[in-house]
Design an enzyme around this catalytic site. Structure first.
Site, PDB file in Angstrom:
ATOM      1  CB  SER A 288      42.766  17.581  39.827  1.00  0.00           C
ATOM      2  OG  SER A 288      41.666  17.216  39.031  1.00  0.00           O
TER       3      SER A 288
ATOM      4  NE  ARG B   7      26.270  34.659  28.663  1.00  0.00           N
ATOM      5  CZ  ARG B   7      26.043  33.413  28.335  1.00  0.00           C
ATOM      6  NH1 ARG B   7      26.688  32.912  27.346  1.00  0.00           N
ATOM      7  NH2 ARG B   7      25.198  32.699  29.008  1.00  0.00           N
TER       8      ARG B   7
ATOM      9  NE  ARG C 173      29.472  32.094  35.254  1.00  0.00           N
ATOM     10  CZ  ARG C 173      28.342  32.170  35.958  1.00  0.00           C
ATOM     11  NH1 ARG C 173      28.147  31.370  36.993  1.00  0.00           N
ATOM     12  NH2 ARG C 173      27.406  33.024  35.619  1.00  0.00           N
TER      13      ARG C 173
ATOM     14  CG  LEU D 210      33.630  30.618  27.453  1.00  0.00           C
ATOM     15  CD1 LEU D 210      34.878  30.218  26.676  1.00  0.00           C
ATOM     16  CD2 LEU D 210      33.973  31.664  28.505  1.00  0.00           C
TER      17      LEU D 210
ATOM     18  CG  HIS E   9      31.854  17.198  28.917  1.00  0.00           C
ATOM     19  ND1 HIS E   9      31.198  18.122  29.718  1.00  0.00           N
ATOM     20  CD2 HIS E   9      30.984  16.163  28.749  1.00  0.00           C
ATOM     21  CE1 HIS E   9      29.990  17.679  29.997  1.00  0.00           C
ATOM     22  NE2 HIS E   9      29.838  16.498  29.424  1.00  0.00           N
TER      23      HIS E   9
ATOM     24  CB  SER F 231      34.932  14.070  25.244  1.00  0.00           C
ATOM     25  OG  SER F 231      34.091  12.947  25.262  1.00  0.00           O
TER      26      SER F 231
ATOM     27  CD  GLU G 126      37.888  14.661  33.753  1.00  0.00           C
ATOM     28  OE1 GLU G 126      38.260  15.836  33.913  1.00  0.00           O
ATOM     29  OE2 GLU G 126      36.819  14.247  34.226  1.00  0.00           O
TER      30      GLU G 126
HETATM   31  C1  GRF Z   1      36.559  17.775  35.585  1.00  0.00           C
HETATM   32  O1  GRF Z   1      35.835  16.596  35.794  1.00  0.00           O
HETATM   33  C2  GRF Z   1      36.299  18.331  34.208  1.00  0.00           C
HETATM   34  O2  GRF Z   1      36.101  17.338  33.238  1.00  0.00           O
HETATM   35  C3  GRF Z   1      35.021  19.090  34.423  1.00  0.00           C
HETATM   36  O3  GRF Z   1      35.179  19.704  35.686  1.00  0.00           O
HETATM   37  C4  GRF Z   1      36.055  18.910  36.465  1.00  0.00           C
HETATM   38  C5  GRF Z   1      37.178  19.801  36.926  1.00  0.00           C
HETATM   39  O4  GRF Z   1      38.016  19.156  37.842  1.00  0.00           O
HETATM   40  N1  GRF Z   1      34.776  20.011  33.333  1.00  0.00           N
HETATM   41  P1  GRF Z   1      39.401  19.824  38.267  1.00  0.00           P
HETATM   42  O5  GRF Z   1      39.086  21.231  38.742  1.00  0.00           O
HETATM   43  O6  GRF Z   1      40.294  19.828  37.081  1.00  0.00           O
HETATM   44  O7  GRF Z   1      39.929  18.964  39.369  1.00  0.00           O
END
Ligand code: GRF
Length: 219
Positions: free
Chosen positions: A15, A67, A93, A95, A111, A138, A176
């Site tokens: 999303s 890795r 994952r 990095l 995040h 963030s 986000e």
């Molecule tokens: C989001 O909440 C992002 O902050 C976290 O993983 C989720 C990913 O959601 N790192 P999407 O795949 O963008 O819908």
């Protein structure tokens, strides 16, 4: 000026990827999403990228025992698209240090918490368990330590008494979708400067007057 080329790494529904593509296509961005890499062929975001006509590549971690091998395959796929910026949008994952250093200053992560609170997983559940009043998300530059790099932007919401992990996650996610495209646009426009480990956004007046007091003392 040529548009910055953006590679987005995802693991799931995508999303945030959709928000980035829409924002860039709306002409709000000096960048364009030119490649989507996922580590799971069944990630929902893959279909989304295809529908949007964006090139996709799968680098499945399960095909790499070490890795270093996974990171090398990832770097190979990334370099093929010659991106100016790499965005981790729900890429699940970690990095390796070499990979992060290879693209230093050119990798951004979103995040779902107000860092440095709640790095890692299950952020909404942990925020609820702690009884915090304010939670959020963030966007930061990626450094070798997970969820630690210089913070570009944060968005905050009130935690409501009736919230559970699902409702809280949904409200943070809508934030986000606003925050990540804005941060990416600033990066692509050359407006972000890292000074002493802190990010300055050029040409932004001090707009930090949107205070969030929870519960509101004005009730
Ligand atoms: C989001 O909440 C992002 O902050 C976290 O993983 C989720 C990913 O959601 N790192 P999407 O795949 O963008 O819908």
């Amino acid at each position: 000026m040529a548009l910055s080329r953006i590679t987005v790494l995802i693991s799931g529904r995508g999303s945030n990827l959709a928000a980035l593509i829409a924002h860039a296509r709306g002409g709000h961005n000096a960048g364009a999403v030119t490649q989507v890499i996922n580590n799971r062929a069944d990630a929902g975001g893959v279909g989304l990228a295809r529908e949007a006509g964006v090139a996709t590549a799968v680098v499945d971690h399960r095909n790499h025992n070490a890795r270093e091998d996974f990171d090398a395959a990832l770097a190979h796929a990334i370099d093929a698209a010659e991106p100016d910026l790499i965005v981790l949008a729900g890429f699940m994952r970690v990095l390796g240090v070499d990979l992060v250093q290879r693209y230093a200053g050119r990798i951004i992560n979103i995040h779902p918490s107000l860092l440095p609170l709640y790095p890692g997983l299950h952020t909404h559940r942990r925020a609820l368990a702690d009884g915090v009043r304010i939670h959020g998300c963030s966007v930061h530059y990626v450094t070798p330590d997970v969820d630690v790099g210089p913070i570009i932007a944060q968005g905050a919401i009130a935690v409501l008494p009736a919230d559970d992990g699902t409702t809280l996650a949904a409200r943070v996610l809508t934030l986000e979708h606003r925050l990540l495209p804005a941060a990416v646009a600033w990066h692509c426009a050359g407006r972000l400067v890292i000074e002493d480990g802190r990010v300055r956004v050029r040409d932004v007046e001090n707009d930090g007057c949107g205070a969030l007091l929870v519960p509101s003392p004005y009730l």
